[in-house]
Write an enzyme that holds these catalytic residues in place. Structure first.
Site, short mmCIF file in Angstrom:
data_model
loop_
_atom_site.label_atom_id
_atom_site.label_comp_id
_atom_site.label_asym_id
_atom_site.label_seq_id
_atom_site.Cartn_x
_atom_site.Cartn_y
_atom_site.Cartn_z
N TYR A 1 0.81 -1.21 0.00
CA TYR A 1 0.00 0.00 0.00
C TYR A 1 0.85 1.27 0.00
CZ TYR A 1 -4.97 -1.08 0.08
OH TYR A 1 -6.25 -1.42 -0.29
N HIS B 1 2.65 6.26 -2.99
CA HIS B 1 2.84 7.72 -3.07
C HIS B 1 2.78 8.28 -4.50
CE1 HIS B 1 4.68 7.21 1.07
NE2 HIS B 1 3.78 8.14 1.24
#
Length: 621
Positions: A392, A395
């Site tokens: 996860y 960015h």
């Protein structure tokens, strides 16, 4: 509130439960692995693709759930004594979700793993700072020179993800002593030498007498459950500060903005990672909580503040889980098979229409979905995992440049960089620009694609609230190594995937293959997980890698399966009939329009709020 009618399903005695002993399931798992390796699930028609993903999920449940809680520990967090309210209310710290194991998943417990514990590499300086070191990877492979946009979605995707992450996991505040010291090349413009990156906090429950070689563990300072702790807090004291004490409501500022912090030391804008997108989502769903309270108060006028708050919290958390499952995720991985699979996670293959007409028509999660079914931990106590955290790290979704415009006529209000939208500056922008205009701007701007050479430049020189500079790209690489997440090829092996044999096999971009090979000095086994995932050729409709998707196949359903408030306690007796109807009847679009009706024109005709919105610019006559 009454006790739910569903009986609790006994936990299986080993990972995979009954799948391991059923011949049809064994055939399906072996066939799925074979087909996936030879053809790829994404190249199949939808129905065979769904069966393949089902078989792969079973195999992942059998092989890729590992419990760190059985490792030696001292002074683990202590749940409050059990009470009758725990049966029907979520606790602030996530305790008592599993009534037989009240500590499971609570704040302060360990992250689990999706890899065998004996495959966790120790966090030695030799491993963490090995060549190419994290800063070299950041500069050579991650730096964005021009935005590579994900045109099929909008920037609410990035805001939503950060909003979810604030609920799911946090390793806590890093200690300031013993930073990792990253050596820099002579031409590196970083203002200090060496670069210092703070360490992840140690596990306070680790037994100092544990045998040598005991794998490193870390704790999640948030609750592991999908319980909207980013809205409601992770402790009783914090939760009390957020509540008004009247009709179950939360404090909400004007226009859905976050109210000023009563205690300046708790100012959310001073917490690393705070930015405008996160603030907008928190404000929106705090207002949604209050709307749910009003709805429940009209339906059940005798309910007091506590009852309204607890039911509204359950409903709001479930609505967030539903939106993430059937709207956000299908938007970012919009392959026809994954769209069908994610809807089936919530409603089953029988579908939403059957659910609305008849409710659950089967005890099977395949036919009727996970919500309202049986609770199942698949033989391993529930926890989010370090591998889930690793995949996860997205960015690149964040843009560097933001054009804020009016939802009424698309006129320019302000041009910003991400630096203007992060930290306390975000609150200044929220004060100057209306929330509906901010949402419209996000809804009409594409985010970045999660790929190489697309890391936000402002996050490579991120100014933390404490004034320190941080290269988050280098930090992402370092965190994977520090936390013992395997390198790319080994990660794929441990998930049952074929490793890349060559750098050109790793990626469909020959220039990238050459760059990665040069940087890693020809050793493909050294390629970091993040680099490999960012370099992969993506399945059709995907904004992130197929390797990351394998963790989602496993963990996206597990977060629902293990949580009794999404399974056997997902009933009218616990949520209320009006509460369950609210979840069924609402989507991200209805939430947006309830609180910002001025967005009706840009949202007209859309079925998913995370896809590009219509422009509000006047049409030529």
């Amino acid at each position: 509130m009454a006790t739910p009618r569903n009986a609790r399903r006994p936990a299986p005695d080993r990972a995979g439960g009954g799948y391991r002993t059923s011949l049809p399931w064994r055939i399906l798992t072996h066939a799925s692995e074979y087909v996936d390796r030879r053809l790829g699930w994404d190249r199949l028609p939808v129905l065979p693709g769904l069966l393949t993903l089902l078989g792969l999920r079973i195999r992942l449940r059998q092989r890729n759930l590992h419990d760190t809680g059985r490792l030696p520990a001292v002074d683990p967090p202590t749940p409050a004594p059990p009470s009758a309210s725990h049966r029907v209310n979520r606790t602030a710290d996530g305790s008592h979700n599993d009534l037989g194991d009240p500590r499971m998943g609570m704040a302060g417990t360990r992250f689990g793993r999706n890899i065998p514990l004996d495959r966790i590499a120790p966090a030695s300086a030799e491993a963490v700072l090995s060549r190419p070191n994290p800063r070299e990877v950041s500069r050579a492979l991650l730096t964005r020179h021009e935005l590579v946009a994900a045109e099929s979605v909008n920037s609410l995707v990035a805001a939503w993800l950060q909003f979810m992450i604030r609920d799911w996991f946090s390793h806590g505040s890093s200690p300031t002593d013993r930073p990792w010291e990253v050596p820099l090349l002579d031409d590196d413009p970083w203002p200090e030498r060496p670069m210092r990156i703070m360490r992840t906090p140690d596990d306070p429950t680790r037994d100092p007498q544990a045998p040598a070689g005991t794998p490193d563990t870390r704790v999640n300072v948030s609750s592991h459950w999908w319980d909207a702790s980013q809205i409601y807090g992770s402790g009783e004291a914090e939760q009390r500060l957020l509540r008004t004490g009247e009709l179950g409501r939360l404090h909400v500022g004007d226009d859905g903005r976050l109210p000023p912090a009563a205690d300046p030391s708790r100012d959310p804008s001073r917490v690393p990672g705070f930015w405008l997108g996160l603030a907008m989502m928190q404000g929106l769903f705090a207002r949604e909580h209050n709307a749910i309270c009003e709805h429940l108060h009209h339906a059940y006028p005798s309910w007091d503040d506590e009852e309204l708050f607890q039911r509204a919290r359950l409903v709001n958390a479930a609505l967030l889980a539903k939106i993430h499952t059937v709207e956000w995720t299908p938007a970012v991985i919009s392959h026809p098979t994954t769209v069908a699979a994610l809807r089936a996670n919530w409603w089953g293959l029988a579908g939403e229409r059957v659910h609305r007409l008849f409710g659950r028509v089967s005890g099977s999660e395949v036919l009727s979905g996970i919500p309202g079914g049986g609770t199942d931990h698949y033989g391993v106590p529930y926890a989010l995992t370090e591998e889930f955290v690793a995949v996860y790290r997205m960015h690149p979704l964040i843009r560097d440049d933001w054009h804020l415009r009016s939802a009424a006529d698309d006129s320019t209000l302000r041009r910003c960089t991400f630096r203007d939208l992060a930290g306390p500056e975000a609150l200044e922008v929220m004060g100057a620009v209306g929330t509906a205009d901010l949402l419209y701007s996000f809804g009409t701007l594409p985010p970045g694609l999660v790929t190489l050479h697309n890391f936000p430049r402002f996050l490579q020189e991120y100014r933390r609230p404490d004034g320190k500079l941080q290269d988050l790209a280098a930090t992402d690489i370092l965190r994977g190594r520090e936390l013992g997440v395997p390198r790319y090829n080994e990660f794929r092996r441990l998930l049952g995937l074929r490793p890349a044999g060559t750098f050109h096999e790793l990626t469909g971009n020959p220039d990238w293959a050459d760059e990665i090979e040069r940087l890693y000095e020809g050793d493909i086994e050294k390629v970091d997980l993040t680099v490999g995932m960012y370099a992969e050729k993506l399945p059709a409709g995907f904004a992130f890698s197929d390797t990351a998707f394998r963790i989602f196949v496993l963990m996206a359903s597990r977060r629902l399966n293990s949580d009794r408030f999404f399974t056997e306690y997902y009933t009218p007796e616990v949520y209320s009939k009006a509460g369950l109807a609210w979840i069924d009847d609402n989507t991200m679009i209805t939430v947006l329009l309830r609180h910002h009706p001025g967005l009706r024109t840009p949202l007209a005709g859309l079925t998913n709020a995370f896809t590009p919105w219509h422009s509000a610019a006047p049409t030529a006559s």
